[in-house]
Design an enzyme around this catalytic site. Structure first.
Site, PDB file in Angstrom:
ATOM      1  N   SER A 110      11.690 -44.623 -60.168  1.00 26.24           N
ATOM      2  CA  SER A 110      11.283 -45.734 -59.300  1.00 26.24           C
ATOM      3  C   SER A 110      10.205 -46.601 -59.962  1.00 26.24           C
ATOM      4  O   SER A 110       9.228 -46.090 -60.527  1.00 26.24           O
ATOM      5  CB  SER A 110      10.744 -45.190 -57.975  1.00 26.24           C
ATOM      6  OG  SER A 110      10.208 -46.258 -57.218  1.00 26.24           O
ATOM      7  N   THR A 123      14.010 -44.943 -50.768  1.00 26.98           N
ATOM      8  CA  THR A 123      15.004 -45.389 -51.736  1.00 26.98           C
ATOM      9  C   THR A 123      16.144 -44.385 -51.760  1.00 26.98           C
ATOM     10  O   THR A 123      16.208 -43.471 -50.924  1.00 26.98           O
ATOM     11  CB  THR A 123      14.350 -45.651 -53.113  1.00 26.98           C
ATOM     12  OG1 THR A 123      15.328 -46.232 -53.968  1.00 26.98           O
ATOM     13  CG2 THR A 123      13.786 -44.395 -53.757  1.00 26.98           C
ATOM     14  N   LYS A 162      18.021 -44.386 -47.593  1.00 26.91           N
ATOM     15  CA  LYS A 162      17.913 -45.642 -46.833  1.00 26.91           C
ATOM     16  C   LYS A 162      18.712 -45.632 -45.524  1.00 26.91           C
ATOM     17  O   LYS A 162      18.239 -46.158 -44.523  1.00 26.91           O
ATOM     18  CB  LYS A 162      18.359 -46.820 -47.701  1.00 26.91           C
ATOM     19  CG  LYS A 162      17.365 -47.194 -48.791  1.00 26.91           C
ATOM     20  CD  LYS A 162      17.927 -48.338 -49.599  1.00 26.91           C
ATOM     21  CE  LYS A 162      16.872 -49.049 -50.395  1.00 26.91           C
ATOM     22  NZ  LYS A 162      17.349 -50.344 -50.876  1.00 26.91           N
ATOM     23  N   ASN A 206      14.254 -49.669 -45.743  1.00 23.03           N
ATOM     24  CA  ASN A 206      13.611 -49.372 -47.031  1.00 23.03           C
ATOM     25  C   ASN A 206      12.091 -49.335 -46.893  1.00 23.03           C
ATOM     26  O   ASN A 206      11.401 -49.012 -47.857  1.00 23.03           O
ATOM     27  CB  ASN A 206      14.035 -50.389 -48.107  1.00 23.03           C
ATOM     28  CG  ASN A 206      13.446 -51.765 -47.870  1.00 23.03           C
ATOM     29  OD1 ASN A 206      12.957 -52.074 -46.777  1.00 23.03           O
ATOM     30  ND2 ASN A 206      13.487 -52.600 -48.888  1.00 23.03           N
ATOM     31  N   ASP A 208      14.855 -56.018 -48.009  1.00 24.28           N
ATOM     32  CA  ASP A 208      15.700 -56.472 -49.125  1.00 24.28           C
ATOM     33  C   ASP A 208      16.241 -57.889 -48.900  1.00 24.28           C
ATOM     34  O   ASP A 208      16.344 -58.672 -49.850  1.00 24.28           O
ATOM     35  CB  ASP A 208      16.875 -55.508 -49.334  1.00 24.28           C
ATOM     36  CG  ASP A 208      16.445 -54.220 -50.017  1.00 24.28           C
ATOM     37  OD1 ASP A 208      15.402 -54.216 -50.699  1.00 24.28           O
ATOM     38  OD2 ASP A 208      17.150 -53.202 -49.860  1.00 24.28           O
ATOM     39  N   GLY A 215      28.304 -52.869 -51.286  1.00 23.79           N
ATOM     40  CA  GLY A 215      27.450 -51.693 -51.090  1.00 23.79           C
ATOM     41  C   GLY A 215      26.208 -52.070 -50.287  1.00 23.79           C
ATOM     42  O   GLY A 215      26.171 -53.105 -49.604  1.00 23.79           O
ATOM     43  N   GLY A 216      25.184 -51.235 -50.380  1.00 20.81           N
ATOM     44  CA  GLY A 216      23.963 -51.458 -49.610  1.00 20.81           C
ATOM     45  C   GLY A 216      23.273 -52.764 -49.971  1.00 20.81           C
ATOM     46  O   GLY A 216      22.809 -53.498 -49.083  1.00 20.81           O
ATOM     47  N   GLY A 249      17.609 -60.189 -61.630  1.00 21.03           N
ATOM     48  CA  GLY A 249      17.516 -59.236 -60.526  1.00 21.03           C
ATOM     49  C   GLY A 249      16.138 -58.659 -60.281  1.00 21.03           C
ATOM     50  O   GLY A 249      15.898 -58.040 -59.235  1.00 21.03           O
TER      51      GLY A 249
END
Ligand code: ATR
Length: 280
Positions: free
Chosen positions: A20, A67, A71, A92, A108, A136-137, A246
């Site tokens: 992380s 994480t 989540k 999150n 997010d 996805g998430g 990103g």
């Protein structure tokens, strides 16, 4: 810096947690603002998540980030959940109230749209669709943010079409599911292309897509940040398109959590980016 019993505490629960970037990120802001606090990595196995969360008030934690793989599992364990987290189906960020109650949210979507707003101010969001690759998430947060930003149409493409359909139903709004095989054509007239899949990440297959149909004023945003310049972003840059990497979303999603736990709204700066980049 050593911490004492009066330090403000937060952290991140994951399994595993060693990769992380969040401790480095929050640690930077804690030092920048000279806050007597700490943000620690917490390795919590899935079977221990509920116990670990419930222990936060008695341990004096102000809250945590969750994480992978916590989540989704964390959401039903909260005393209250924000609307955006419910729509995304995942949390999150957790805040511990003065009464020891746990409230969960998802930052997010905020991180995604804030990063885009700051790094692609020329995005003409009303002039064409946003194309999202993946379901996805991360895609859930991105699509929710785009719908909330009133983008006229979101085209959603995923290898597994059923997941895209589920996502579209869960988020609601003007979302059209398109076949994964039609991605080269789907981007025609789009103003934004976002890759939320793992394709293009180190040790993952390449994202195969031709950008030639994308208008020259379109923005290309890859959520992959390892490598920072993915092949998708390089191809876009070489065609003269504006690109957004990103890492920014990761940095911006952290802002509301830090503010809630430590009482200061931090700013995402190049200094922070450099420090976090060193550990990617
Ligand atoms: P995250 O939570 O970060 O979004 P995820 O839930 O594992 O991660 O989602 C990964 C995304 O990458 C999914 O959209 C996945 O497609 P499927 O739903 O079909 O699995 C996509 N993905 C991963 N590998 C892929 C591949 N080889 N080709 C196409 N899509 C891929």
């Amino acid at each position: 810096m050593s911490v004492t019993g009066s330090a403000l505490l937060a952290g991140v629960m994951g399994w595993p947690i060693s990769h992380s970037l969040s401790p480095r990120l929050h640690g930077y802001w804690l030092r920048e603002h000279n806050i007597h606090g700490d943000y620690v990595p917490l390795p919590v196995a899935p079977s221990n998540l509920e116990h670990a969360l419930r222990a936060l008030p008695s341990l004096g934690f102000r809250g945590v980030n969750l994480t992978v793989p916590h989540k989704e599992a964390g959401l039903p364990l909260m005393d209250s959940v924000s609307d955006i987290a419910r729509r995304i189906g995942a949390i999150n960020t957790v805040f511990v109230s003065g009464e020891g109650e746990l409230s969960g949210t998802n930052t997010d979507a905020h991180g995604f749209i804030e990063n885009l707003r700051l790094n692609a101010p020329t995005w003409r969001k009303n002039d064409g669709a946003a194309v999202v690759l993946g379901a996805g998430g991360a895609a859930r947060a991105v699509v929710a943010a785009l719908i909330d930003a009133q983008v006229p149409k979101v085209l959603l493409l995923n290898r597994t079409v059923a997941k895209a359909e589920q996502l579209a139903k869960a988020i609601g709004g003007s979302i059209k599911v398109v076949d994964w095989g039609d991605r080269d054509e789907a981007i025609k007239n789009a103003m934004l292309l976002v890759n939320t899949t793992t394709l293009g990440m180190v040790n993952q297959p390449k994202l195969e897509i031709s950008l030639s149909a994308l208008p020259k004023i379109a923005i290309v945003n890859d959520l992959v940040y390892s490598p920072l310049e993915t092949e998708l972003l390089r191809a876009a840059r070489q065609m003269g398109l504006q690109t957004v990497d990103g890492l920014g979303m990761l940095l911006h999603q952290a802002v509301p959590g830090f503010e809630g736990w430590f009482g200061i709204r931090p700013v995402v700066t190049n200094g922070l980016r450099d420090v976090v980049l060193k550990s990617t």
